[in-house]
Write a protein that holds these residues in place. Structure first.
Motif, PDB file in Angstrom:
ATOM      1  N   ASN A  87      -1.757   1.389   7.122  1.00  0.00           N
ATOM      2  CA  ASN A  87      -2.471   2.233   6.169  1.00  0.00           C
ATOM      3  C   ASN A  87      -3.160   3.399   6.888  1.00  0.00           C
ATOM      4  N   TYR A 142      -1.002   3.773   1.795  1.00  0.00           N
ATOM      5  CA  TYR A 142       0.094   3.211   2.593  1.00  0.00           C
ATOM      6  C   TYR A 142       0.664   4.272   3.531  1.00  0.00           C
ATOM      7  N   ASN A 144      -3.314  -3.444   7.240  1.00  0.00           N
ATOM      8  CA  ASN A 144      -4.065  -3.851   6.049  1.00  0.00           C
ATOM      9  C   ASN A 144      -4.865  -5.141   6.231  1.00  0.00           C
ATOM     10  N   ASP A 165       5.297  -2.567   8.338  1.00  0.00           N
ATOM     11  CA  ASP A 165       5.257  -2.228   6.913  1.00  0.00           C
ATOM     12  C   ASP A 165       3.935  -2.634   6.261  1.00  0.00           C
ATOM     13  N   ARG A 166       2.919  -2.806   7.087  1.00  0.00           N
ATOM     14  CA  ARG A 166       1.586  -3.160   6.589  1.00  0.00           C
ATOM     15  C   ARG A 166       0.528  -2.166   7.078  1.00  0.00           C
ATOM     16  N   THR A 213      -9.306  -0.545   4.711  1.00  0.00           N
ATOM     17  CA  THR A 213      -8.178  -0.123   3.867  1.00  0.00           C
ATOM     18  C   THR A 213      -8.422  -0.316   2.376  1.00  0.00           C
TER      19      THR A 213
END
Length: 309
Positions: A290, A273, A262, A287-288, A268
């Motif tokens: 896309n 997600y 992201n 966890d970032r 993005t």
């Protein structure tokens, strides 16, 4: 052509060596539109028949030469006519309609290229596809087969601790390579050297690229063999290095979607997600991640061009 050419040519041969300069003048002075080589052929045949003892070897050579020269003249006239026709039918109007030029040097140089050259991203048709299903995961995407793992076993580059800022990365990018990873091997300086099959190149000058290029990276995130990536590249002394190594690079799925973190805000903005595997314990980007449409690249390239202007 002159009606007396046959007689002149045979008499010239019969008197031993002919005056070839005179013969050539006769040929050259013929009408440019005359492509009939019958007089040459007839003269050659007469040379073979008359006086078989005297100058027999020379006659055979002279007869062959006459036909050969005639054919050259005829082909030259035909070729000139074809060029004129092509120009009149296809060329754009100019100030001098009778002028014609062709860059033979450029043609020969192109033929001598030992590999295809990629000179622009012209013709890149972006897909608008974007999967908006719930609970999307990286491993569920349509990805090319690979023998590479997600982690390169290289440690995080502690010299580059700043956050990813899109504007800063774009400002440092000399050009983009969109390519498929063919192979990887350790570099001499602790980096990984990737061989990239170039698909598109996006740049702002007259660069040319080989069919494959070597790209260096120190990232703990692997560029996986068999898969396609868009790589922001910095060039120094002819060496291509990936910009901002401490993040996963933009990856293409087989159905032309983009996997990216992201930090690429231009990509993005309208992305979704994506659950992504953790590459190592301190992984900052897992966890970032896309999923974005390939068509978002147009905005990315526009922004890069504006920053480089």
């Amino acid at each position: 052509m002159s009606k007396n050419f046959e007689k002149d040519y045979i008499n010239s041969v019969d008197s031993s060596a002919p005056d070839m300069e005179k013969l050539w003048e006769k040929i050259s002075s013929s009408q440019t539109q005359d492509t009939d080589i019958t007089p040459f052929v007839s003269a050659a045949n007469e040379c073979r028949k008359i006086s078989p003892i005297r100058n027999n070897t020379f006659r055979a050579f002279a007869a062959t030469a006459a036909v050969f020269i005639a054919v050259i003249c005829a082909v030259s006239v035909i070729s000139d006519n074809d060029i004129a026709l092509t120009k009149s039918e296809n060329a754009a109007p100019s100030d001098n309609e009778n002028s014609f030029s062709y860059d033979y040097a450029a043609e020969e140089a192109a033929e001598e290229e030992s590999y295809p050259s990629v000179t622009a991203s012209t013709g890149w048709e972006y897909s608008d596809r974007l999967d908006t299903s719930e609970n999307l995961t990286y491993l569920s995407l349509d990805l090319a087969d690979t023998e590479s793992g997600i982690y390169t076993a290289l440690s995080r580059n502690t010299d580059d601790e700043e956050y990813f800022v899109e504007d800063n990365v774009l400002s440092e990018t000399d050009f983009f390579l969109d390519g498929k990873i063919i192979s990887e091997e350790p570099g001499n300086d602790g980096s990984i050297k990737y061989t990239v099959l170039v698909i598109h190149a996006v740049f702002d000058d007259s660069r040319e690229f080989s069919e494959t290029e070597e790209v260096y990276s120190r990232s703990p995130y692997s560029l996986k063999t068999g898969r396609e990536y868009l790589l922001p590249i910095s060039e120094e002394n002819g060496r291509y290095t990936v910009i901002f190594d401490n993040a996963p690079q933009i990856e293409f799925t087989l159905d032309r979607q983009l996997v990216c973190h992201n930090g690429w805000k231009t990509l993005t903005e309208n992305g979704v997600y994506l659950e992504y595997p953790q590459a190592y314990p301190d992984d900052f980007f897992y966890d970032r991640m896309n999923l974005a449409a390939e068509s978002s690249l147009e905005n990315l390239f526009d922004k890069w061009e504006s920053l480089k202007a």
